[in-house]
Write a protein that holds these residues in place. Structure first.
Motif, mmCIF file in Angstrom:
data_model
loop_
_atom_site.group_PDB
_atom_site.id
_atom_site.type_symbol
_atom_site.label_atom_id
_atom_site.label_comp_id
_atom_site.label_asym_id
_atom_site.label_seq_id
_atom_site.Cartn_x
_atom_site.Cartn_y
_atom_site.Cartn_z
ATOM 1 N N ILE A 181 7.578 20.533 -26.128
ATOM 2 C CA ILE A 181 6.972 21.945 -25.939
ATOM 3 C C ILE A 181 7.750 22.417 -24.702
ATOM 4 O O ILE A 181 7.861 21.805 -23.641
ATOM 5 C CB ILE A 181 5.713 22.045 -26.189
ATOM 6 N N PHE A 201 7.460 26.199 -22.466
ATOM 7 C CA PHE A 201 6.650 27.557 -22.445
ATOM 8 C C PHE A 201 7.037 28.256 -20.965
ATOM 9 O O PHE A 201 7.270 27.691 -19.983
ATOM 10 C CB PHE A 201 5.171 27.543 -22.797
ATOM 11 N N PHE A 246 6.537 30.933 -25.769
ATOM 12 C CA PHE A 246 6.318 29.279 -26.163
ATOM 13 C C PHE A 246 7.594 28.974 -27.293
ATOM 14 O O PHE A 246 8.022 29.593 -28.155
ATOM 15 C CB PHE A 246 5.042 29.169 -26.712
ATOM 16 N N ALA A 250 4.794 25.146 -29.546
ATOM 17 C CA ALA A 250 3.187 25.060 -29.596
ATOM 18 C C ALA A 250 2.733 24.777 -30.870
ATOM 19 O O ALA A 250 3.217 25.343 -31.897
ATOM 20 C CB ALA A 250 2.741 26.388 -28.920
ATOM 21 N N ARG A 251 1.613 24.256 -30.888
ATOM 22 C CA ARG A 251 0.770 23.701 -32.115
ATOM 23 C C ARG A 251 -0.468 24.664 -32.155
ATOM 24 O O ARG A 251 -1.066 24.689 -33.406
ATOM 25 C CB ARG A 251 0.494 22.236 -32.114
ATOM 26 N N THR A 252 -0.947 25.077 -31.020
ATOM 27 C CA THR A 252 -2.265 25.822 -30.970
ATOM 28 C C THR A 252 -1.953 26.946 -30.100
ATOM 29 O O THR A 252 -0.738 27.443 -29.615
ATOM 30 C CB THR A 252 -3.250 25.110 -30.294
ATOM 31 N N THR A 253 -2.936 27.986 -29.806
ATOM 32 C CA THR A 253 -2.784 29.278 -29.284
ATOM 33 C C THR A 253 -3.669 28.981 -27.621
ATOM 34 O O THR A 253 -4.012 29.893 -26.996
ATOM 35 C CB THR A 253 -3.402 30.274 -29.953
ATOM 36 N N ARG A 281 -1.752 30.354 -24.828
ATOM 37 C CA ARG A 281 -1.334 31.801 -25.049
ATOM 38 C C ARG A 281 -2.251 32.657 -24.006
ATOM 39 O O ARG A 281 -3.255 32.631 -24.106
ATOM 40 C CB ARG A 281 -1.251 32.357 -26.405
ATOM 41 N N GLU A 327 -3.669 21.509 -26.354
ATOM 42 C CA GLU A 327 -2.499 21.695 -26.664
ATOM 43 C C GLU A 327 -1.901 20.060 -26.947
ATOM 44 O O GLU A 327 -0.652 19.920 -27.523
ATOM 45 C CB GLU A 327 -1.613 22.508 -26.000
ATOM 46 N N ARG A 356 4.269 15.208 -25.326
ATOM 47 C CA ARG A 356 2.760 14.827 -25.920
ATOM 48 C C ARG A 356 2.357 13.492 -25.654
ATOM 49 O O ARG A 356 1.471 12.955 -26.277
ATOM 50 C CB ARG A 356 2.735 15.261 -27.369
#
Length: 276
Positions: free
Chosen positions: A27, A29, A45, A48-51, A54, A97, A122
């Protein structure tokens, strides 16, 4: 004149795509400096897999990005939530995340840091030299793109009173050589490129001819590792030298730049346009 929001977003989006596609990051950002000049806001981003991250506001000196903002140099951790080198106000969104190893690289405008690019994994793996160099190179390209969007890059590369594009572009050619040479494995080719790098620096109208202290390729390489947060021992290992030789290079740099410590030398070299 600062880049507009559209110019900044466009340059950062392109940079994030390159970081994910070329460096192996899971990822990437980007966070832009807020109007108060003391915090960053994460807005762009890739992967990204989630917010969770953000619009997260990161204050100066806190977390990884806040540290990069204050130090004005790349910083990294191999396990964010357990790292002792940073504060931990943002552990929860980072954990949501699923991030572990994170690298933060400052983005500079004409006179200050304007944001931070992040690359993350990750998994709990060391942030390697490849990812670091790629992220720094992409950040520098994003800075050039933002400057080009407001006409500053063209004016800087080919001033109106210059004798022609070939002469004015020499500092940029030399800077690009400085980024390439450390990646060359063939010793003979590397020596030839280093000789060319020195010759360009000695040309009338180029950097050395304008009163800029002339640093050698190896001095710049050593200082670049220092700028990335490496110790003398780590720098020696990366460069295949002894610690004593690295110290000699850094002493030479500090003498040439009239600086009394490594951090000041890094800042002075960056201010003079050296590719660190």
């Amino acid at each position: 004149m600062a880049a507009t929001e559209d110019e900044w977003n466009g340059a950062v989006d392109s940079a994030l795509a390159r970081i994910v596609d070329e460096s192996g990051a899971d990822i990437a950002f980007g966070a832009r400096l807020a109007a108060d000049g003391r915090s960053l806001v994460m807005t762009r981003f890739r992967g990204a897999r989630t917010t969770a991250l953000r619009d997260l506001a990161v204050h100066s000196g806190t977390g990884l990005g806040g540290k990069a903002l204050v130090l004005d140099r790349p910083v990294a951790v191999d396990d964010y939530v357990r790292a002792r080198s940073i504060s931990h106000e943002y552990d929860r969104p980072v954990a949501r995340e699923g991030l572990h190893s994170i690298l933060a690289v400052p983005l500079r405008g004409s006179d200050r840091v304007t944001g931070v690019l992040y690359a993350a994994l990750r998994q709990r793996l060391p942030v390697g030299e490849r990812m670091l160099r790629q992220a720094v190179a992409v950040a520098r390209e994003a800075e050039r793109r933002m400057a080009a969007g407001r006409g500053g890059w063209v004016r800087a590369a080919w001033p109106e009173n210059a004798g022609g594009p070939g002469t004015a572009a020499l500092p940029e050619v030399r800077a690009e050589l400085g980024r390439i040479i450390p990646r060359v494995g063939d010793a003979d080719v590397r020596r030839e490129l280093e000789a060319l790098w020195d010759r360009i620096g000695a040309r009338p109208g180029a950097e050395a001819g304008q009163g800029r202290p002339a640093l050698s390729v190896r001095e710049c390489e050593a200082l670049g590792h220092v700028a990335a947060g490496l110790s003398n021992a780590q720098t020696a290992d990366r460069m295949g030298l002894t610690v004593g030789t690295v110290k000699a290079y850094l002493r030479s740099v500090m003498r040439k730049l009239d600086c009394h410590n490594r951090v000041a030398a890094v800042n002075a070299a960056r201010a003079l346009g050296y590719p660190l």
